[in-house]
Structures are given as structure tokens and as C-alpha cells.
Motif scaffolding. Structure first.
Motif, PDB file in Angstrom:
ATOM      1  N   SER A  43      -5.751 103.708  78.662  1.00  0.00           N
ATOM      2  CA  SER A  43      -5.428 102.143  78.243  1.00  0.00           C
ATOM      3  C   SER A  43      -5.353 101.031  79.314  1.00  0.00           C
ATOM      4  O   SER A  43      -5.850  99.988  79.030  1.00  0.00           O
ATOM      5  CB  SER A  43      -3.866 102.174  77.990  1.00  0.00           C
ATOM      6  OG  SER A  43      -3.175 102.377  79.248  1.00  0.00           O
ATOM      7  N   LEU A  44      -5.960 101.581  80.634  1.00  0.00           N
ATOM      8  CA  LEU A  44      -6.289 100.681  81.594  1.00  0.00           C
ATOM      9  C   LEU A  44      -7.581 100.579  81.987  1.00  0.00           C
ATOM     10  O   LEU A  44      -7.955  99.810  82.591  1.00  0.00           O
ATOM     11  CB  LEU A  44      -5.254 101.021  82.898  1.00  0.00           C
ATOM     12  CG  LEU A  44      -3.974 100.591  83.131  1.00  0.00           C
ATOM     13  CD1 LEU A  44      -3.435 101.522  84.399  1.00  0.00           C
ATOM     14  CD2 LEU A  44      -3.788  99.181  83.258  1.00  0.00           C
ATOM     15  N   ILE A 113      -2.153  96.143  92.145  1.00  0.00           N
ATOM     16  CA  ILE A 113      -1.264  96.667  91.055  1.00  0.00           C
ATOM     17  C   ILE A 113      -2.198  97.648  89.888  1.00  0.00           C
ATOM     18  O   ILE A 113      -3.226  97.661  90.372  1.00  0.00           O
ATOM     19  CB  ILE A 113      -0.676  95.469  90.339  1.00  0.00           C
ATOM     20  CG1 ILE A 113      -1.910  94.668  89.651  1.00  0.00           C
ATOM     21  CG2 ILE A 113       0.124  94.655  91.258  1.00  0.00           C
ATOM     22  CD1 ILE A 113      -1.368  93.241  89.020  1.00  0.00           C
ATOM     23  N   PRO A 114      -1.511  98.054  88.809  1.00  0.00           N
ATOM     24  CA  PRO A 114      -2.437  98.931  88.050  1.00  0.00           C
ATOM     25  C   PRO A 114      -3.647  98.417  87.498  1.00  0.00           C
ATOM     26  O   PRO A 114      -3.641  97.130  87.450  1.00  0.00           O
ATOM     27  CB  PRO A 114      -1.388  99.280  87.099  1.00  0.00           C
ATOM     28  CG  PRO A 114      -0.015  99.205  87.589  1.00  0.00           C
ATOM     29  CD  PRO A 114      -0.211  98.093  88.612  1.00  0.00           C
ATOM     30  N   GLY A 115      -4.836  99.022  87.576  1.00  0.00           N
ATOM     31  CA  GLY A 115      -6.042  98.616  87.168  1.00  0.00           C
ATOM     32  C   GLY A 115      -6.684  97.962  88.294  1.00  0.00           C
ATOM     33  O   GLY A 115      -8.029  97.663  88.092  1.00  0.00           O
ATOM     34  N   ARG A 199      -2.579  88.304  87.595  1.00  0.00           N
ATOM     35  CA  ARG A 199      -2.879  89.493  87.428  1.00  0.00           C
ATOM     36  C   ARG A 199      -2.255  90.369  86.520  1.00  0.00           C
ATOM     37  O   ARG A 199      -2.866  91.317  85.737  1.00  0.00           O
ATOM     38  CB  ARG A 199      -3.061  89.992  88.908  1.00  0.00           C
ATOM     39  CG  ARG A 199      -4.053  89.451  90.035  1.00  0.00           C
ATOM     40  CD  ARG A 199      -3.656  89.438  91.183  1.00  0.00           C
ATOM     41  NE  ARG A 199      -3.292  90.808  91.828  1.00  0.00           N
ATOM     42  CZ  ARG A 199      -2.826  90.911  93.156  1.00  0.00           C
ATOM     43  NH1 ARG A 199      -2.680  90.150  93.807  1.00  0.00           N
ATOM     44  NH2 ARG A 199      -2.829  92.074  93.269  1.00  0.00           N
ATOM     45  N   PHE A 200      -0.961  90.308  86.442  1.00  0.00           N
ATOM     46  CA  PHE A 200      -0.207  91.066  85.599  1.00  0.00           C
ATOM     47  C   PHE A 200      -0.421  90.725  84.023  1.00  0.00           C
ATOM     48  O   PHE A 200      -0.565  91.740  83.485  1.00  0.00           O
ATOM     49  CB  PHE A 200       1.400  90.826  85.882  1.00  0.00           C
ATOM     50  CG  PHE A 200       2.112  91.476  86.900  1.00  0.00           C
ATOM     51  CD1 PHE A 200       1.778  92.982  87.076  1.00  0.00           C
ATOM     52  CD2 PHE A 200       2.510  90.847  87.968  1.00  0.00           C
ATOM     53  CE1 PHE A 200       2.610  93.552  87.893  1.00  0.00           C
ATOM     54  CE2 PHE A 200       3.199  91.734  89.172  1.00  0.00           C
ATOM     55  CZ  PHE A 200       3.214  92.955  88.968  1.00  0.00           C
ATOM     56  N   GLN A 201      -0.455  89.398  83.843  1.00  0.00           N
ATOM     57  CA  GLN A 201      -0.922  88.922  82.524  1.00  0.00           C
ATOM     58  C   GLN A 201      -2.404  89.694  82.189  1.00  0.00           C
ATOM     59  O   GLN A 201      -2.615  90.013  80.769  1.00  0.00           O
ATOM     60  CB  GLN A 201      -0.921  87.456  82.359  1.00  0.00           C
ATOM     61  CG  GLN A 201      -1.056  87.170  80.941  1.00  0.00           C
ATOM     62  CD  GLN A 201      -0.664  85.616  80.640  1.00  0.00           C
ATOM     63  OE1 GLN A 201      -0.896  84.731  81.703  1.00  0.00           O
ATOM     64  NE2 GLN A 201      -0.371  84.981  79.658  1.00  0.00           N
ATOM     65  N   LYS A 202      -3.394  89.584  82.893  1.00  0.00           N
ATOM     66  CA  LYS A 202      -4.617  90.183  82.724  1.00  0.00           C
ATOM     67  C   LYS A 202      -4.559  91.694  82.372  1.00  0.00           C
ATOM     68  O   LYS A 202      -5.441  92.001  81.552  1.00  0.00           O
ATOM     69  CB  LYS A 202      -5.630  89.977  83.935  1.00  0.00           C
ATOM     70  CG  LYS A 202      -6.943  90.386  83.761  1.00  0.00           C
ATOM     71  CD  LYS A 202      -7.859  90.064  84.761  1.00  0.00           C
ATOM     72  CE  LYS A 202      -9.300  90.731  84.777  1.00  0.00           C
ATOM     73  NZ  LYS A 202      -9.975  90.477  86.110  1.00  0.00           N
ATOM     74  N   TYR A 205       0.760  93.076  80.960  1.00  0.00           N
ATOM     75  CA  TYR A 205       2.125  92.903  81.212  1.00  0.00           C
ATOM     76  C   TYR A 205       2.313  91.258  81.179  1.00  0.00           C
ATOM     77  O   TYR A 205       1.569  90.517  80.840  1.00  0.00           O
ATOM     78  CB  TYR A 205       2.407  93.272  82.646  1.00  0.00           C
ATOM     79  CG  TYR A 205       1.927  94.436  83.042  1.00  0.00           C
ATOM     80  CD1 TYR A 205       2.624  95.782  82.578  1.00  0.00           C
ATOM     81  CD2 TYR A 205       0.837  95.088  83.830  1.00  0.00           C
ATOM     82  CE1 TYR A 205       2.080  97.112  82.604  1.00  0.00           C
ATOM     83  CE2 TYR A 205       0.229  96.338  84.072  1.00  0.00           C
ATOM     84  CZ  TYR A 205       1.060  97.247  83.322  1.00  0.00           C
ATOM     85  OH  TYR A 205       0.769  98.588  83.587  1.00  0.00           O
ATOM     86  N   SER A 206       3.842  91.098  81.092  1.00  0.00           N
ATOM     87  CA  SER A 206       4.227  89.757  81.208  1.00  0.00           C
ATOM     88  C   SER A 206       3.931  88.893  82.460  1.00  0.00           C
ATOM     89  O   SER A 206       4.175  89.436  83.766  1.00  0.00           O
ATOM     90  CB  SER A 206       5.897  89.915  81.175  1.00  0.00           C
ATOM     91  OG  SER A 206       6.111  88.537  81.263  1.00  0.00           O
ATOM     92  N   GLY A 207       3.258  87.914  82.333  1.00  0.00           N
ATOM     93  CA  GLY A 207       2.962  87.058  83.349  1.00  0.00           C
ATOM     94  C   GLY A 207       4.097  85.943  84.048  1.00  0.00           C
ATOM     95  O   GLY A 207       4.095  85.322  84.830  1.00  0.00           O
ATOM     96  N   ALA A 208       5.311  85.989  83.091  1.00  0.00           N
ATOM     97  CA  ALA A 208       6.371  85.160  83.505  1.00  0.00           C
ATOM     98  C   ALA A 208       7.518  85.994  84.027  1.00  0.00           C
ATOM     99  O   ALA A 208       8.446  85.383  84.614  1.00  0.00           O
ATOM    100  CB  ALA A 208       6.745  84.492  81.891  1.00  0.00           C
ATOM    101  N   HIS A 209       7.484  87.351  83.866  1.00  0.00           N
ATOM    102  CA  HIS A 209       8.718  87.955  84.009  1.00  0.00           C
ATOM    103  C   HIS A 209       8.345  89.573  84.826  1.00  0.00           C
ATOM    104  O   HIS A 209       7.767  90.090  83.965  1.00  0.00           O
ATOM    105  CB  HIS A 209       9.620  88.208  82.907  1.00  0.00           C
ATOM    106  CG  HIS A 209      11.043  88.612  83.278  1.00  0.00           C
ATOM    107  ND1 HIS A 209      12.018  89.025  82.640  1.00  0.00           N
ATOM    108  CD2 HIS A 209      11.530  88.819  84.672  1.00  0.00           C
ATOM    109  CE1 HIS A 209      13.323  89.251  83.308  1.00  0.00           C
ATOM    110  NE2 HIS A 209      12.776  89.248  84.422  1.00  0.00           N
TER     111      HIS A 209
END
Length: 261
Positions: A43-44, A113-115, A199-202, A205-209
Motif C-alpha cells: 500500500s505504500l 516517516i513511512p514511504g 508529508r503525512f497527508q501525502k 495519513y491525517s495532515g492535521a492530527h
């Protein structure tokens, strides 16, 4: 350490000097490479590999990335001056990269982070220039560089992707120099949080929390700030309604306001 062999009675037991020695399992045995999940079904993969690979290229990629490695929190994936052999893609968990000053002080140079890739620093000289340390129990996919080079010669998409990764490292280093050299403490922390959120949002994952796996001290070491300054800036952002910190959890309340800092 000795282990008693099975016996029918105490009279037939060998003397301690004749007991067989049973080797103790090393504590890092779980960190040994293990078979990797297929890249084609991961998935990544869109985050760390080209999104437009053909089915034939995906099959070939599955023959390159064959193993993963577990790295426990605080353990080192590679150290400065280690021979460069492979690139790594963070599958789970997170890492920090550090270099050591001559006086023994630690300088954090990045968080992964992952990816995201690890190990590109070794391409230049054939040895790594930094330490990569797990911030939590993590897993990496191992990408042998010799096999990757062969794949890149046969796949223009993969070759372009490798160039993009290397270019990304150059851009990251330039951005870090600008951040440390021209921004105020408030701007440094705001830029750090916004970058991490993007980077999280990309990666879906949530980019706000999200959770900050690194400590406040490690953030300060990366941003060129003292721990007290980092804590003061978080408190200020909270008072101004920009973020809501809760331990290591961060919720960005006002994204546009944070960007205007």
C-alpha cells in the motif's frame, strides 16, 4: 550458560564440566533481514516508488526488494563511515538521522516517516555520512543498490525516480540551511510542523492530527533551538489558537494562521 540434558536419574547426570554449552541467542536476532512483502502489492508503494510502473517493471521490482529489517527503538540502522550497500525505504515507524560534532555533540539532520528513503547519503562516497536511528520500533525495506542500478538501466521510470530522490535530498538540505539561517524561532517551528503535516497527508495519513515521535529536544536539535525555546513556542502557538499539543499528539487548528507566522 549451561542447559541440563534430559536424564532418567540424578545418578546418570554428567558432571558440570561435561555439560554441553548452549549458545545464548543474541538480543538483536529479530533485527535480521526477513522476506519482504511484494512491492507490487504494498500500500505504500505509490509513496516510495514510481506510480506509473508497468506490470513487467513491478515484477522486476519484486526481484530487487527481497528483504525487510526490523529496527527497535533506539537501535541504529547504519552508522557514519559504514560501507554503503543498500538504500532503505521506511515501511513502518520513523527514524532520525544525526551527525556528530567534533566535541561529541549530536546534530539531528532529518526525520523520516513511512514511504521515505534512507541511505542516499552513501551514494556519493561509498560510505554513510550519518547515523540512522529508529525513533520507535520500525521496519525498513532493503533495496540493494547494485540491483537497483541494473533495474534503472532497464527502466527509464525507475531511473527518473532515483534522480528525483537525489534531487529531493539536495532541496531538503537547501531548505534546512535557509530555515536555520534566515528564519526566527517561531518561523522555524511553524515551517517544521507544516512540512511534517504535508508529508503525512501525502502518504494518506491525517495532515492535521498526528503524533510527534521525536522529542522536543530532538526537534530543537534539528531546528537549532534550545529545548526551552521549543517548549515556549509550542505554548505560544497554543495560546494563539494555532495548534493543540497533547503530549506527543499535535492537532493543527489553524493551518493558514500557522503558515502566516
Amino acid at each position: 550458560m549451561y542447559a541440563e540434558p534430559a536424564c532418567e536419574s540424578t545418578l546418570s547426570m554428567p558432571t558440570p564440566s561435561r555439560w554441553p554449552v548452549v549458545p545464548i541467542e543474541p538480543a538483536v536476532r529479530e533485527a535480521a533481514p526477513r522476506p519482504a512483502p511484494r512491492c507490487s502489492a504494498c500500500s505504500l508503494r505509490p509513496a516510495c516508488m514510481p506510480p506509473d510502473l508497468t506490470s513487467s517493471e513491478l515484477q522486476q521490482l519484486d526481484t530487487v526488494v527481497l528483504t525487510t529489517r526490523n529496527v527497535r527503538r533506539g537501535e541504529t540502522l547504519f552508522r557514519a563511515h559504514d560501507p554503503f550497500q543498500s538504500l532503505y525505504a521506511v515501511r513502518t515507524g520513523s527514524f532520525k538521522t544525526i551527525v556528530m560534532h567534533r566535541d561529541g555533540r549530536e546534530q539531528v539532520t532529518g526525520f523520516q516517516i513511512p514511504g521515505e528513503p534512507l541511505g542516499l547519503d552513501g551514494v556519493c562516497s561509498g560510505t554513510h555520512s550519518c547515523d540512522a536511528i529508529a525513533l520507535e520500533d520500525s521496519t525498513v525495506c532493503i533495496i540493494p543498490f547494485v540491483q537497483l542500478e541494473t533495474f534503472c538501466r532497464e527502466s527509464r521510470r525507475m531511473q527518473r525516480h532515483l534522480y528525483q530522490l537525489m534531487s529531493g535530498e539536495i532541496v531538503r538540505e537547501s531548505s534546512l540551511m535557509m530555515l536555520l539561517g534566515t528564519m526566527t524561532a517561531e518561523q522555524r517551528l511553524a515551517a517544521f510542523l507544516l512540512d511534517l503535516a504535508a508529508r503525512f497527508q501525502k502518504r494518506g495519513y491525517s495532515g492535521a492530527h498526528f503524533n510527534l515521535k521525536m522529542s522536543r529536544e530532538e526537534i530543537g536539535c534539528f531546528l537549532g533551538m534550545k529545548l526551552e525555546t521549543v517548549s515556549r513556542m509550542f505554548s505560544r502557538f497554543q495560546r494563539e489558537g494555532l495548534v493543540e499539543p497533547n503530549g506527543k499528539q499535535i492537532r493543527i487548528v489553524d493551518l493558514e494562521g500557522l503558515a502566516r507566522v
